[in-house]
Design a protein around this motif. Structure first.
Motif, PDB file in Angstrom:
ATOM      1  N   CYS A 137       0.817  -1.216   0.000  1.00  0.00           N
ATOM      2  CA  CYS A 137       0.000   0.000   0.000  1.00  0.00           C
ATOM      3  C   CYS A 137       0.848   1.262   0.000  1.00  0.00           C
ATOM      4  O   CYS A 137       0.478   2.261  -0.632  1.00  0.00           O
ATOM      5  CB  CYS A 137      -0.956  -0.028   1.191  1.00  0.00           C
ATOM      6  N   ARG A 153      -8.466   5.071  -3.560  1.00  0.00           N
ATOM      7  CA  ARG A 153      -7.943   4.069  -2.625  1.00  0.00           C
ATOM      8  C   ARG A 153      -8.562   2.682  -2.774  1.00  0.00           C
ATOM      9  O   ARG A 153      -7.837   1.676  -2.634  1.00  0.00           O
ATOM     10  CB  ARG A 153      -8.040   4.601  -1.194  1.00  0.00           C
ATOM     11  N   PRO A 154      -9.851   2.541  -3.044  1.00  0.00           N
ATOM     12  CA  PRO A 154     -10.353   1.177  -3.278  1.00  0.00           C
ATOM     13  C   PRO A 154      -9.654   0.488  -4.447  1.00  0.00           C
ATOM     14  O   PRO A 154      -9.360  -0.709  -4.382  1.00  0.00           O
ATOM     15  CB  PRO A 154     -11.848   1.404  -3.558  1.00  0.00           C
ATOM     16  N   ALA A 157      -6.289  -0.683  -3.310  1.00  0.00           N
ATOM     17  CA  ALA A 157      -6.410  -1.923  -2.536  1.00  0.00           C
ATOM     18  C   ALA A 157      -6.511  -3.127  -3.463  1.00  0.00           C
ATOM     19  O   ALA A 157      -5.887  -4.174  -3.224  1.00  0.00           O
ATOM     20  CB  ALA A 157      -7.620  -1.850  -1.607  1.00  0.00           C
ATOM     21  N   THR A 178      -7.235  -2.989   2.266  1.00  0.00           N
ATOM     22  CA  THR A 178      -8.281  -2.012   2.577  1.00  0.00           C
ATOM     23  C   THR A 178      -8.039  -1.376   3.935  1.00  0.00           C
ATOM     24  O   THR A 178      -8.157  -0.151   4.098  1.00  0.00           O
ATOM     25  CB  THR A 178      -9.663  -2.674   2.537  1.00  0.00           C
ATOM     26  N   LEU A 191     -15.804  -3.618   6.505  1.00  0.00           N
ATOM     27  CA  LEU A 191     -15.623  -3.871   5.083  1.00  0.00           C
ATOM     28  C   LEU A 191     -16.581  -4.938   4.594  1.00  0.00           C
ATOM     29  O   LEU A 191     -16.639  -6.044   5.152  1.00  0.00           O
ATOM     30  CB  LEU A 191     -14.181  -4.313   4.810  1.00  0.00           C
ATOM     31  N   CYS A 193     -16.753  -7.233   1.714  1.00  0.00           N
ATOM     32  CA  CYS A 193     -15.753  -7.688   0.749  1.00  0.00           C
ATOM     33  C   CYS A 193     -16.352  -8.022  -0.610  1.00  0.00           C
ATOM     34  O   CYS A 193     -15.602  -8.273  -1.560  1.00  0.00           O
ATOM     35  CB  CYS A 193     -15.001  -8.894   1.303  1.00  0.00           C
ATOM     36  N   LEU A 196     -17.115  -4.055  -1.736  1.00  0.00           N
ATOM     37  CA  LEU A 196     -15.952  -3.247  -1.387  1.00  0.00           C
ATOM     38  C   LEU A 196     -16.342  -1.931  -0.705  1.00  0.00           C
ATOM     39  O   LEU A 196     -15.521  -1.029  -0.586  1.00  0.00           O
ATOM     40  CB  LEU A 196     -15.048  -2.974  -2.603  1.00  0.00           C
ATOM     41  N   ALA A 198     -16.822   0.341   2.381  1.00  0.00           N
ATOM     42  CA  ALA A 198     -16.131   0.367   3.676  1.00  0.00           C
ATOM     43  C   ALA A 198     -16.558   1.604   4.437  1.00  0.00           C
ATOM     44  O   ALA A 198     -16.741   2.675   3.845  1.00  0.00           O
ATOM     45  CB  ALA A 198     -14.618   0.364   3.478  1.00  0.00           C
TER      46      ALA A 198
END
Length: 388
Positions: A137, A153-154, A157, A178, A191, A193, A196, A198
């Motif tokens: 990351c 950012r997603p 990830a 994440t 989260l 999953c 996605l 969050a």
């Protein structure tokens, strides 16, 4: 020796590359409060970022050459962007190079140039705190900015997960990346999953007079080897038998019916039962944190550990010893955290009892003849960021 993480990585950068980088970025490891092996089953997880971080110093080049160096054991790697094809890389460099490859796959290689990258991390390796995702990351955030990709950012990830699955060769889900990218102080990342989606969920540990004690057993694990993969395969086998997309969609009644009519053998049933009940525990933990407070989640942590120990069979004697010692000495709840087969256990402990619980763990390990663990506290912290 220079002390801070940022200074250490700048020293390494100057040693290998000379001059100054274009910037310094960092990303944290994580503790998973609850929700283990649910991520690759399209389920729910509740991790939080911690204060231990990986730091990268990066400078772009005007050609396609890529050079990476680390303060950890491991030789520098000198390669090119065109040599990054998604093939397995059997060294520490798989983490930053895998991210570079994944970003190139997502955005097109014509947008990329070579780079020099130095990395220093204080996230313990093999402790179940996601040292790999911290490096991925930090590198992803740096390269995304320097290459002007504007991924979000997603998407970063996902790039980190793709690097982990393809270039590292570990069949992990997306939870770790994440948490590292989206973590916030005094909060966990709830989260979903599958979607996605969050959101931050306040933990309020300090307000409740609680701390998270972490016991690093120093029993190392490697998710690129068979234990993790075999658990994932069993979950996929169970989902196929139930004709569902993923175990997120299964119920306990459906699992029992499939066991009784022979579609699920006992092992697949127990693996699936862990996932189904763990998803429910994550949802219950989120609701309890919101409605009652952190002091009320201990029994859910205990039940999670029992499920990982008995149904998913990913605990080890050292982890079980740590969990039992913490509970006996006053922890409200305790469990294995991370992918299992070693690593760390966490306990939710009243602040006044931290010393006594830590002493109890050390004494229990000594009696059992185990290697002395490292016992410390961790706090929910901010996610990945540019440092300078």
């Amino acid at each position: 020796m220079i002390g801070t993480r940022e200074d250490r990585v700048l020293e390494l950068f100057a040693e290998h590359f000379g001059g100054r980088p274009d910037g310094v970025w960092s990303a944290p490891g994580r503790v998973n409060l609850i929700g283990e092996h649910t991520d690759y089953n399209d389920g729910f997880a509740l991790p939080f970022a911690i204060g231990h971080r990986a730091v990268v110093a990066v400078r772009l080049r005007h050609d396609e050459r890529v050079i990476v160096a680390t303060t950890a054991p491991g030789d520098p790697v000198d390669t090119t962007l065109s040599a990054l094809t998604g093939e397995r890389i059997a060294s520490w460099a798989a983490y930053p190079l895998g991210v570079a490859w994944a970003l190139g796959e997502a955005h097109g290689r014509d947008r990329l140039t070579g780079f020099e990258l130095a990395v220093h991390s204080d996230v313990p390796i093999g402790a179940g705190l996601s040292s790999s995702a911290a490096i991925e990351c930090a590198a992803a955030l740096a390269l995304d900015e320097l290459w002007s990709l504007e991924s979000g950012r997603p998407a970063l990830a996902l790039a980190g997960q793709r690097a982990e699955n393809t270039v590292v060769g570990a069949p992990t889900g997306i939870m770790d990346q994440t948490a590292s990218l989206l973590g916030e102080a005094d909060a966990a990342v709830f989260l979903d999953c599958r979607s996605l989606e969050a959101e931050a969920v306040g933990l309020g540990f300090e307000r409740a007079g609680l701390e998270v004690l972490i016991v690093n057993t120093h029993v190392s694990h490697d998710h690129a080897t068979g234990g993790y993969a075999s658990r994932r395969a069993a979950c996929e086998r169970a989902a196929d038998a139930l004709h569902v997309v993923a175990l997120r969609d299964a119920s306990l009644d459906e699992l029992r019916a499939a066991r009784d009519d022979g579609r699920l053998d006992d092992e697949a049933f127990r693996r699936a039962r862990h996932v189904v009940t763990e998803n429910a525990r994550v949802l219950d933990t989120v609701a309890t944190l919101r409605d009652v407070g952190a002091a009320a989640i201990g029994s859910l942590l205990d039940a999670s550990h029992a499920s990982m120990r008995d149904d998913f069979e990913i605990s080890v004697p050292e982890i079980d010893t740590a969990v039992e010692a913490m509970r006996s000495a006053g922890a409200l709840g305790a469990r294995l955290t991370g992918g299992g087969f070693g690593g760390s256990a966490i306990g939710l402990v009243p602040s006044d009892d931290i010393g006594a619980v830590a002493d109890a763990v050390l004494a229990a390990f000594s009696r059992a003849g185990f290697r002395e663990p490292t016992v410390s506290t961790v706090s929910p912290s901010a996610g990945a960021r540019r440092e300078r």
